[in-house]
Enzyme design. Sequence first.
Site, mmCIF file in Angstrom:
data_model
loop_
_atom_site.group_PDB
_atom_site.id
_atom_site.type_symbol
_atom_site.label_atom_id
_atom_site.label_comp_id
_atom_site.label_asym_id
_atom_site.label_seq_id
_atom_site.Cartn_x
_atom_site.Cartn_y
_atom_site.Cartn_z
ATOM 1 N N HIS A 20 -8.612 -2.533 15.134
ATOM 2 C CA HIS A 20 -8.258 -3.585 13.517
ATOM 3 C C HIS A 20 -9.678 -4.572 13.437
ATOM 4 O O HIS A 20 -10.176 -4.787 12.009
ATOM 5 C CB HIS A 20 -7.203 -4.324 13.802
ATOM 6 C CG HIS A 20 -6.269 -3.214 13.188
ATOM 7 N ND1 HIS A 20 -4.652 -3.426 14.631
ATOM 8 C CD2 HIS A 20 -5.616 -2.814 12.279
ATOM 9 C CE1 HIS A 20 -3.618 -3.134 13.933
ATOM 10 N NE2 HIS A 20 -4.121 -2.048 12.526
ATOM 11 N N LYS A 44 9.135 -1.693 9.680
ATOM 12 C CA LYS A 44 9.180 -0.986 10.204
ATOM 13 C C LYS A 44 9.661 -1.623 11.790
ATOM 14 O O LYS A 44 9.406 -1.403 12.688
ATOM 15 C CB LYS A 44 7.614 -1.702 10.326
ATOM 16 C CG LYS A 44 6.942 -0.561 10.224
ATOM 17 C CD LYS A 44 5.102 -0.931 10.543
ATOM 18 C CE LYS A 44 4.182 0.696 9.682
ATOM 19 N NZ LYS A 44 3.027 0.557 10.058
ATOM 20 N N ARG A 94 -8.980 6.401 10.110
ATOM 21 C CA ARG A 94 -9.085 6.926 11.517
ATOM 22 C C ARG A 94 -9.112 8.985 11.229
ATOM 23 O O ARG A 94 -10.045 8.532 12.513
ATOM 24 C CB ARG A 94 -8.327 6.971 12.438
ATOM 25 C CG ARG A 94 -7.697 5.310 12.808
ATOM 26 C CD ARG A 94 -6.216 4.858 13.137
ATOM 27 N NE ARG A 94 -5.601 4.493 12.060
ATOM 28 C CZ ARG A 94 -4.130 5.195 11.815
ATOM 29 N NH1 ARG A 94 -3.856 4.909 13.335
ATOM 30 N NH2 ARG A 94 -3.400 5.245 11.164
ATOM 31 N N SER A 132 -0.892 0.741 16.230
ATOM 32 C CA SER A 132 0.351 -0.591 16.871
ATOM 33 C C SER A 132 1.329 0.434 17.963
ATOM 34 O O SER A 132 1.646 0.066 19.177
ATOM 35 C CB SER A 132 0.017 -1.196 16.524
ATOM 36 O OG SER A 132 -0.673 -1.962 15.357
HETATM 37 N N1 COA Z 1 -6.931 0.078 14.124
HETATM 38 C C1 COA Z 1 -6.270 0.818 15.144
HETATM 39 N N2 COA Z 1 -4.798 1.091 14.606
HETATM 40 C C2 COA Z 1 -4.382 1.277 13.259
HETATM 41 C C3 COA Z 1 -5.806 1.055 12.337
HETATM 42 C C4 COA Z 1 -7.369 0.542 12.738
HETATM 43 N N3 COA Z 1 -8.886 0.762 12.139
HETATM 44 N N4 COA Z 1 -6.053 1.088 11.191
HETATM 45 C C5 COA Z 1 -4.650 1.625 11.117
HETATM 46 N N5 COA Z 1 -3.945 1.632 11.542
HETATM 47 C C6 COA Z 1 -3.006 2.199 12.351
HETATM 48 C C7 COA Z 1 -1.890 0.420 12.205
HETATM 49 O O1 COA Z 1 -1.777 -0.131 13.102
HETATM 50 C C8 COA Z 1 -0.442 1.294 12.169
HETATM 51 O O2 COA Z 1 0.130 1.492 13.220
HETATM 52 P P1 COA Z 1 1.631 1.746 13.527
HETATM 53 O O3 COA Z 1 2.371 2.319 12.164
HETATM 54 O O4 COA Z 1 1.591 2.501 14.584
HETATM 55 O O5 COA Z 1 2.283 0.405 13.170
HETATM 56 C C9 COA Z 1 -0.691 2.130 11.313
HETATM 57 O O6 COA Z 1 -2.025 2.292 11.437
HETATM 58 C C10 COA Z 1 -0.436 2.133 9.609
HETATM 59 O O7 COA Z 1 -1.542 1.050 9.156
HETATM 60 P P2 COA Z 1 -0.598 -0.152 8.851
HETATM 61 O O8 COA Z 1 -2.253 -1.434 8.913
HETATM 62 O O9 COA Z 1 -0.062 -1.189 9.302
HETATM 63 O O10 COA Z 1 -0.250 -0.228 7.492
HETATM 64 P P3 COA Z 1 0.099 0.498 7.080
HETATM 65 O O11 COA Z 1 0.783 1.277 6.387
HETATM 66 O O12 COA Z 1 2.092 -0.342 7.333
HETATM 67 O O13 COA Z 1 0.560 -0.587 4.927
HETATM 68 C C11 COA Z 1 0.985 -2.271 3.888
HETATM 69 C C12 COA Z 1 1.020 -1.810 5.061
HETATM 70 C C13 COA Z 1 0.801 -3.565 4.097
HETATM 71 C C14 COA Z 1 -0.537 -1.596 2.897
HETATM 72 C C15 COA Z 1 2.191 -1.677 2.339
HETATM 73 O O14 COA Z 1 2.769 -1.548 3.001
HETATM 74 C C16 COA Z 1 2.200 -2.593 1.522
HETATM 75 O O15 COA Z 1 0.185 -2.404 1.094
HETATM 76 N N6 COA Z 1 2.600 -3.406 0.981
HETATM 77 C C17 COA Z 1 2.676 -4.364 -0.018
HETATM 78 C C18 COA Z 1 4.427 -3.348 -1.031
HETATM 79 C C19 COA Z 1 3.516 -3.510 -1.815
HETATM 80 O O16 COA Z 1 2.699 -3.181 -2.614
HETATM 81 N N7 COA Z 1 3.722 -1.549 -1.707
HETATM 82 C C20 COA Z 1 3.107 -0.558 -2.632
HETATM 83 C C21 COA Z 1 1.298 -0.023 -2.249
HETATM 84 S S1 COA Z 1 0.971 1.381 -3.057
#
Ligand code: COA
Length: 177
Positions: A20, A44, A94, A132
């Site tokens: 991140h 989550k 990634r 994560s």
């Molecule tokens: N390095 C390491 N890990 C990374 C990474 C990086 N560069 N980029 C992403 N990841 C990992 C995260 O650690 C996470 O891991 P986990 O699943 O083991 O916890 C995983 O990839 C997912 O990434 P994350 O950043 O947690 O995003 P998400 O996919 O859970 O999405 C939001 C979260 C907040 C962006 C999304 O749910 C959202 O926009 N929510 C708001 C409601 C909304 O608008 N919904 C409609 C969306 S269209």
Amino acid sequence: MSGALLVLYPGSFDPVTNGHLDIIQRACRLFDRVLVAVSTQVDKRPLFSLEERLEMLREVTAPLRRQVEVEAFDGLLVHYAVNRGAKAVIRGIRAVTDFDYEFQMSLMNRRLCEELETVFLVPAEAYTYLSSSLVKEVAGLGGSVTGLVPSQVERKLEEKLASERDRRKQSGGCRDG
Ligand code: COA
């Protein structure tokens, strides 16, 4: 800063990893300001509370504090982005496995808000396998996560996992085996 280009970097950051951080540093080279937006969604079942996730992010981005801000958000990402005046959303890609989901999300966000762009950044190769969940699993089973998360986060993980173990022991430890 008037006219400064603001970008959002949303996620759950449970906890923030070096992957991140790598994306945040890259975003800082492209945009004037980066707003790291921590999702308050609890589906989550995060290990760290929202306050802990915010605190860790603020600590590890302190050297970039002139450009980076950390905030919690709830509701739709596009509403938050518009309210904050962000021009784009950063997502890290990634591997190809990320692509389907990210593509879906960016198109849905565009449907909801035509003006908001999604910018995909690729982290350093060393972090492409990182997540994560994987960090929590390895640390929870006694493996080393040195180099995968900032040292402050590594310490917080140790503390949190130790207190989780104590909590489980106190509430009838036989499930631990
Ligand atoms: N390095 C390491 N890990 C990374 C990474 C990086 N560069 N980029 C992403 N990841 C990992 C995260 O650690 C996470 O891991 P986990 O699943 O083991 O916890 C995983 O990839 C997912 O990434 P994350 O950043 O947690 O995003 P998400 O996919 O859970 O999405 C939001 C979260 C907040 C962006 C999304 O749910 C959202 O926009 N929510 C708001 C409601 C909304 O608008 N919904 C409609 C969306 S269209």
